[in-house]
Design an enzyme around this catalytic site. Sequence first.
Site, PDB file in Angstrom:
ATOM      1  N   ASP A  26      46.432  24.969  -3.406  1.00  0.00           N
ATOM      2  CA  ASP A  26      45.538  24.588  -5.227  1.00  0.00           C
ATOM      3  C   ASP A  26      45.426  26.004  -5.273  1.00  0.00           C
ATOM      4  O   ASP A  26      45.723  26.847  -4.767  1.00  0.00           O
ATOM      5  CB  ASP A  26      44.410  23.627  -4.489  1.00  0.00           C
TER       6      ASP A  26
ATOM      7  N   ASP B 108      33.333  18.878   5.075  1.00  0.00           N
ATOM      8  CA  ASP B 108      33.610  17.028   4.548  1.00  0.00           C
ATOM      9  C   ASP B 108      35.403  16.375   4.573  1.00  0.00           C
ATOM     10  O   ASP B 108      35.334  15.444   4.783  1.00  0.00           O
ATOM     11  CB  ASP B 108      33.586  16.936   2.682  1.00  0.00           C
TER      12      ASP B 108
ATOM     13  N   HIS C 252      38.178  17.751   3.872  1.00  0.00           N
ATOM     14  CA  HIS C 252      38.775  17.294   2.225  1.00  0.00           C
ATOM     15  C   HIS C 252      40.314  19.058   3.043  1.00  0.00           C
ATOM     16  O   HIS C 252      40.408  19.454   3.799  1.00  0.00           O
ATOM     17  CB  HIS C 252      38.455  18.203   1.152  1.00  0.00           C
TER      18      HIS C 252
ATOM     19  N   GLU D 287      40.249  15.748  -1.919  1.00  0.00           N
ATOM     20  CA  GLU D 287      38.449  15.653  -1.134  1.00  0.00           C
ATOM     21  C   GLU D 287      38.237  14.086  -0.583  1.00  0.00           C
ATOM     22  O   GLU D 287      39.229  13.018  -0.792  1.00  0.00           O
ATOM     23  CB  GLU D 287      37.814  15.653  -2.547  1.00  0.00           C
TER      24      GLU D 287
END
Length: 256
Positions: A66, A135, A137, A142
């Site tokens: 990313d 979280d 991800h 996400e």
Amino acid sequence: MEIFILKTAEEASRIAGRFVNEAIKKNPKTVLGLATGSTPLMLYKEMYTACQAGLDYSQVRSFNLDEYYGLDPQHPQSYRRFMNENLFNHLNIDINNTRVPDGLAKDCAAACAQYEADMKAAGGVDIQVLGIGSDGHIGFNEPGSSLVSRTRLVTLTPQTIRDNARFFEKEEDVPRYAVSMGVGTVMEAKTCLMLCFGANKAKAVKGMIEGGISQFNPASALQMHPHTLVFLDEAAAADLELKDYYRWASEHPATL
Ligand code: PGA
């Protein structure tokens, strides 16, 4: 998933590093999928230490997971800059064979499709290095990301923005968007190496390994991946119900 619980992140990174370096020794044209963040730093050190001791990375190719959208590659917080400084500059890799999604692409959808096509043309990713967000991800996928998603522009969650604010002068400077390989893209890697360290990852790790497969915890998709090795330190493994069994199984591997 094969789960390895080590005492420290250093020990886990050493074993993961040995795995990557052995793979490159066997296949000098290995295609790596790479991640940013604090988690893989010790693994990267294992890789460039081996390279400096003679392991040849000159034919290795890589695709990063990313990149922040809107950041110039020269920006101190761009993932291109991170990769150059923390890995590529210390390897004898051909920098032209290292790819990071283009965070400045005007036609983002076309650039994402091209990124996927280039990965395919390279023969696909052999080893994908992954970290997990607090979280759940992976990459910037996400919670709520489709488990069959492909490389695309995504919106960061407020939690990720807060988690990453430590790298920027102020929280408002953290980009709100990123270009990320999708969960479906990651799932096509032949091997995934997932590293998770520290108590703030324990809840996400529990969801990834022992929760239901759900886009609520995108890393849980790896339960369906044919060859994922998970390296945990004790703190990240703390919430796992079956951690004694995972430890036992890794000490008594079912290989003859
Ligand atoms: P970290 O980030 O390695 O800095 O903890 C991991 C992630 O958010 O994917």
